[in-house]
Design an enzyme around this catalytic site. Structure first.
Site, short mmCIF file in Angstrom:
data_model
loop_
_atom_site.label_atom_id
_atom_site.label_comp_id
_atom_site.label_asym_id
_atom_site.label_seq_id
_atom_site.Cartn_x
_atom_site.Cartn_y
_atom_site.Cartn_z
N GLN A 62 18.79 -9.93 26.24
CA GLN A 62 18.56 -11.53 26.32
C GLN A 62 18.09 -11.43 27.86
OE1 GLN A 62 18.29 -13.64 24.04
NE2 GLN A 62 17.35 -15.14 25.31
N ALA A 83 17.00 -18.35 25.89
CA ALA A 83 18.33 -18.87 26.67
C ALA A 83 18.55 -17.78 27.66
CB ALA A 83 19.28 -18.90 25.55
N SER A 88 22.81 -17.58 24.45
CA SER A 88 22.01 -17.31 23.40
C SER A 88 22.78 -17.39 22.08
CB SER A 88 21.18 -16.23 23.38
OG SER A 88 20.57 -15.84 22.57
N HIS A 90 21.63 -15.93 19.63
CA HIS A 90 21.26 -14.56 19.11
C HIS A 90 22.53 -13.67 19.59
CE1 HIS A 90 17.63 -14.78 16.96
NE2 HIS A 90 17.09 -15.59 17.92
N ASP A 97 15.74 -15.02 13.05
CA ASP A 97 14.22 -15.38 13.24
C ASP A 97 13.81 -14.77 12.21
OD1 ASP A 97 14.71 -16.62 15.58
OD2 ASP A 97 14.11 -15.17 16.94
N GLU A 146 11.49 -24.84 16.49
CA GLU A 146 11.49 -23.29 16.04
C GLU A 146 11.65 -23.36 14.74
OE1 GLU A 146 13.49 -20.53 18.46
OE2 GLU A 146 12.84 -20.93 20.44
N TRP A 148 11.17 -21.17 12.43
CA TRP A 148 11.71 -19.90 12.22
C TRP A 148 13.11 -19.45 12.54
CZ3 TRP A 148 8.22 -21.08 16.52
CH2 TRP A 148 8.67 -20.89 17.43
N HIS A 149 13.87 -20.11 13.39
CA HIS A 149 15.09 -19.98 13.83
C HIS A 149 16.19 -20.80 13.07
CE1 HIS A 149 17.89 -18.63 17.15
NE2 HIS A 149 18.72 -19.85 16.65
#
Length: 247
Positions: A62, A83, A88, A90, A97, A146, A148-149
């Protein structure tokens, strides 16, 4: 688990237990991986082919991503799309995603109008995944739209979140600023801490902790303030503290 610019991971370099998604090099926490498997199967029955593009990202990965975006776009814009490490979703192993097999509209707003984008927006909550950064909510979530997230929160919570604009709204922290205010004003003199306070490298809870200053300590104001944050000196160290706990 709520992770954003105001609420970082603890510890910052948190690493979850992970499982690799079959046919990819993407890893997720086991509960998210199991839910994604069900989601993928359901999409295939509906004739929708989902391409999983990202899942878990480590602290160091990240950091590299943010550095890359900062070089390309400048820090202000980079922080709208990526982030800081330790903040984050993730890094939790609970975020994904997704995209189209053709890569059409990859990481772009128009993804929402594609077959995969429309299916995910409608069906993902049934499998415990919510659209994490909705359109028009950047001032609350801290990030651009977003489509897609998606974030795994579990089927029960995903259902109970119907009608809420964001995860921040659901947890009742939508009024908390997720953006670091620009440094302004000046601050002079001394203050006394009214609680054990973290001295940080910058004016945000997403910044690293330099040290913890005990309640009742005297700190020297160092001449700068940023929103509720004040730059101070204590014990030979200089950093930022919240003025809410200084008198």
């Amino acid at each position: 688990m709520l992770v954003n610019k105001v609420y970082p991971l603890v510890p910052r370099k948190y690493t979850p237990k992970l499982r690799t998604i079959s046919g990819t090099d993407v890893r997720l926490r086991p509960e998210a991986a199991a839910a994604y498997k069900k989601l993928l199967a359901a999409a295939r029955k509906d004739g929708v082919r989902i391409r999983l593009t990202s899942g878990y990202r480590s602290y160091s990965v990240q950091a590299g991503l943010l550095e890359k975006y900062t070089r390309a776009y400048g820090l202000d814009y980079a922080l709208r799309i990526a982030a800081r490490p330790g903040t984050s979703e993730h890094q939790t192993g609970l975020a994904i995603d997704v995209g189209n097999p053709s890569r059409a509209c990859a990481l772009r707003d128009c993804f929402a109008t594609t077959k995969v984008g429309r299916w995910m927006a409608k069906k993902a909550p049934k499998y415990g995944f919510i659209l994490r950064y909705p359109e028009g909510q950047e001032s609350v979530t801290g990030y651009k739209y977003e489509p897609w997230h998606f974030r795994f929160v579990g089927v029960t919570q995903a259902k109970s979140m119907a009608g809420f604009k964001s995860l921040e709204h659901y947890y009742g922290v939508s009024k908390a600023s997720t953006k670091t205010p620009k440094t302004s004003k000046s601050a002079q003199g001394t203050k006394i801490t009214t609680a054990n306070l973290n001295l940080r490298t910058g004016p945000s809870t997403s910044e690293s902790i330099i040290k913890t200053v005990k309640k009742g300590s005297k700190v020297q104001l160092a001449g700068k303030s940023s929103g509720v944050w004040i730059k101070v000196k204590h014990g030979g160290k200089t950093g930022w503290m919240s003025s809410d706990y200084l008198r």
